[in-house]
Each structure stands twice: as structure tokens, then as C-alpha cells.
Design an enzyme around this catalytic site. Structure first.
Site, PDB file in Angstrom:
ATOM      1  N   GLU A  30      -7.164   7.095  -4.195  1.00 49.92           N
ATOM      2  CA  GLU A  30      -7.307   8.302  -3.377  1.00 49.92           C
ATOM      3  C   GLU A  30      -8.539   9.098  -3.824  1.00 49.92           C
ATOM      4  O   GLU A  30      -9.263   9.651  -2.986  1.00 49.92           O
ATOM      5  CB  GLU A  30      -6.058   9.183  -3.488  1.00 49.92           C
ATOM      6  CG  GLU A  30      -4.719   8.467  -3.358  1.00 49.92           C
ATOM      7  CD  GLU A  30      -4.445   7.841  -1.998  1.00 49.92           C
ATOM      8  OE1 GLU A  30      -5.378   7.743  -1.159  1.00 49.92           O
ATOM      9  OE2 GLU A  30      -3.280   7.452  -1.777  1.00 49.92           O
TER      10      GLU A  30
ATOM     11  N   CYS B 236       0.826  -1.205   0.000  1.00 52.09           N
ATOM     12  CA  CYS B 236       0.000   0.000   0.000  1.00 52.09           C
ATOM     13  C   CYS B 236       0.867   1.264   0.000  1.00 52.09           C
ATOM     14  O   CYS B 236       1.753   1.408  -0.826  1.00 52.09           O
ATOM     15  CB  CYS B 236      -0.960  -0.053   1.184  1.00 52.09           C
ATOM     16  SG  CYS B 236      -2.447   0.950   0.989  1.00 52.09           S
ATOM     17  N   HIS B 237       0.641   2.183   0.934  1.00 51.35           N
ATOM     18  CA  HIS B 237       1.442   3.403   1.001  1.00 51.35           C
ATOM     19  C   HIS B 237       2.844   3.152   1.552  1.00 51.35           C
ATOM     20  O   HIS B 237       3.665   4.072   1.588  1.00 51.35           O
ATOM     21  CB  HIS B 237       0.729   4.461   1.839  1.00 51.35           C
ATOM     22  CG  HIS B 237      -0.573   4.916   1.259  1.00 51.35           C
ATOM     23  ND1 HIS B 237      -1.765   4.280   1.537  1.00 51.35           N
ATOM     24  CD2 HIS B 237      -0.876   5.918   0.388  1.00 51.35           C
ATOM     25  CE1 HIS B 237      -2.744   4.877   0.877  1.00 51.35           C
ATOM     26  NE2 HIS B 237      -2.235   5.871   0.171  1.00 51.35           N
TER      27      HIS B 237
END
Length: 239
Positions: free
Chosen positions: A171, A139-140
């Protein structure tokens, strides 16, 4: 050199408000818990660390769609091994990167804030990679690679590699793009392209998807944390 069967899961120290300031982002719990479960089941010693030694739990990650069953029980049990390690984790600067054969970056949106300049965590990742180990994220967590270098070349580890991470589309789907823009930080896709990586993704923003490029292994989102960790174990066994 035989690599240590020991993994470090990095944790974001950052926190911020999202969803029009109504909720708090920090560590997305399952992104650390799922790799922890996979790696420990595969016989790895697993440590957790953040840049400051602290963390904030992400609000969204505690909702039933993302945390339930056994995972919820582990999270709620402050005497569980996972919680004890998380609640008492050291600062990354106090760790010796040579002790690890695997580095895995968990995340949460807050990782976009601290990971790009989390130099102590990045130094460990650089050391693991340069010693022949596996570096990975989901993910991030891919934001950690903004400053993880291959010590042999001085170039970014992801340069010329294929990576994934949370999508810019995701997002927008979540309705938080404007808030993220106010943080003045790079989104994962933008960072990857800037550093000369090839960014790839699954058709759906929540699909379970990961990519293996040699000793660099990245996952797209929270749903990919476990499969990414399983790919890490498989790659480690081949080293």
C-alpha cells in the site's frame, strides 16, 4: 459426505476512488478471472456472487500490465461465459452454501470496504469450511475472513492459521496508504494479526506467493490468483 465439485468466487460490491481521487477501485478483474479459468479447467462448476449482486471494475486491473492477451479478450467479450456470469451474478443471500465445495474470495482494494461485513458471503464461506470444503482468497480477498467462523467452534477460521494477503508495504509502494486510512478499514495484515493468525509474505510485494494451511488457502496479490487456485484444486482432490 462427498463434497460438491462446485466453487463460488466472491466479488466485491464496493467501489471507491484512489490515486488522489483520479481513479476507481472495485473488482480486480484477473483475481476473479484467473481462478475462474483454473477451476473450470479442473472440472468445477463455478458461480460468481457479490453481497449486492453488483460490481464495479477496478481501473488499475484493466491496464495492460494486468489485463492483456486472452484475459483481455474474455473481459471485452460480454458474451463470454465469464462475463455473462459476472454481469448477471446473484446476491450471495440468494445462494445455498451447501451446494459448494470451494469458496474463493477475489478482491480489489474496494474489498477492504465491504468484505469485513459481507455477512451473506461470509456465511457461505463458513458453511463450506464447516462442511469440510476449501476456503480461499487472494490479495485483499483475505479481508473476507474478518468474520468467517468455524461453525464447530465459533472461532474465526483463520485463528491459529497461517495466511497471506496484500502487504501493508504494498500500500505504501502504491502511494495510497493515506487514502486507505481515510476509509477507516483494517488492512489485511492488521486484521490477520488481530484475529490470531500468523501473517506471512514473499520478499517482494508483487511476487507470486500463496500459503496452504489445511483447508485454508490464501494468495498474496493479483499475480498469485492462478497459483492459489491451482493449490485449491490440488487440496480439493485430497479431501
Amino acid at each position: 459426505m462427498s463434497l460438491p465439485r462446485r466453487a463460488l468466487i466472491s466479488i466485491t460490491s464496493a467501489s471507491a476512488t484512489l490515486f488522489q481521487g483520479k481513479e476507481t477501485t472495485g473488482l480486480f478483474i484477473s483475481e476473479a478471472l484467473h481462478p475462474y479459468k483454473v477451476l473450470t479447467a479442473a472440472g468445477f462448476e463455478v458461480d460468481l456472487a457479490s453481497e449486492t449482486g453488483a460490481y464495479t471494475a477496478d481501473w488499475l486491473s484493466q491496464q495492460p500490465d494486468f489485463l492483456n492477451g486472452e484475459d483481455l479478450a474474455i473481459w471485452q467479450d460480454t458474451s463470454s461465459e465469464f462475463r455473462k456470469k459476472l454481469d448477471n451474478m446473484p446476491k450471495a443471500a440468494d445462494l445455498d452454501g451447501a451446494r459448494y465445495g470451494v469458496f474463493f474470495a477475489s478482491a480489489g482494494h474496494a474489498a477492504l470496504i465491504d468484505y469485513p461485513n459481507a455477512s451473506s458471503l461470509q456465511n457461505i464461506a463458513s458453511q463450506v469450511y464447516s462442511n469440510g470444503g476449501i476456503v480461499s482468497s487472494t490479495c485483499h480477498g483475505t479481508a473476507i475472513f474478518a468474520n468467517v467462523l468455524d461453525l464447530a467452534t465459533g472461532e474465526p477460521v483463520i485463528k491459529g492459521k497461517t495466511v497471506t494477503g496484500f502487504t501493508t508495504e504494498g500500500e505504501h509502494v502504491m502511494g495510497i496508504s493515506e487514502e486507505l486510512n481515510s476509509w477507516k478499514t483494517e488492512l489485511v495484515e492488521d486484521m490477520a494479526v488481530r484475529l490470531g493468525a500468523k501473517y506471512v509474505r514473499a520478499p517482494g510485494v508483487w511476487d507470486d506467493f500463496h500459503i496452504v494451511d489445511g483447508r485454508l488457502i490464501t494468495g498474496q496479490n493479483p499475480a498469485s490468483a492462478a497459483s492459489t487456485a491451482r493449490a485449491v484444486v490440488e487440496a480439493f482432490e485430497k479431501l
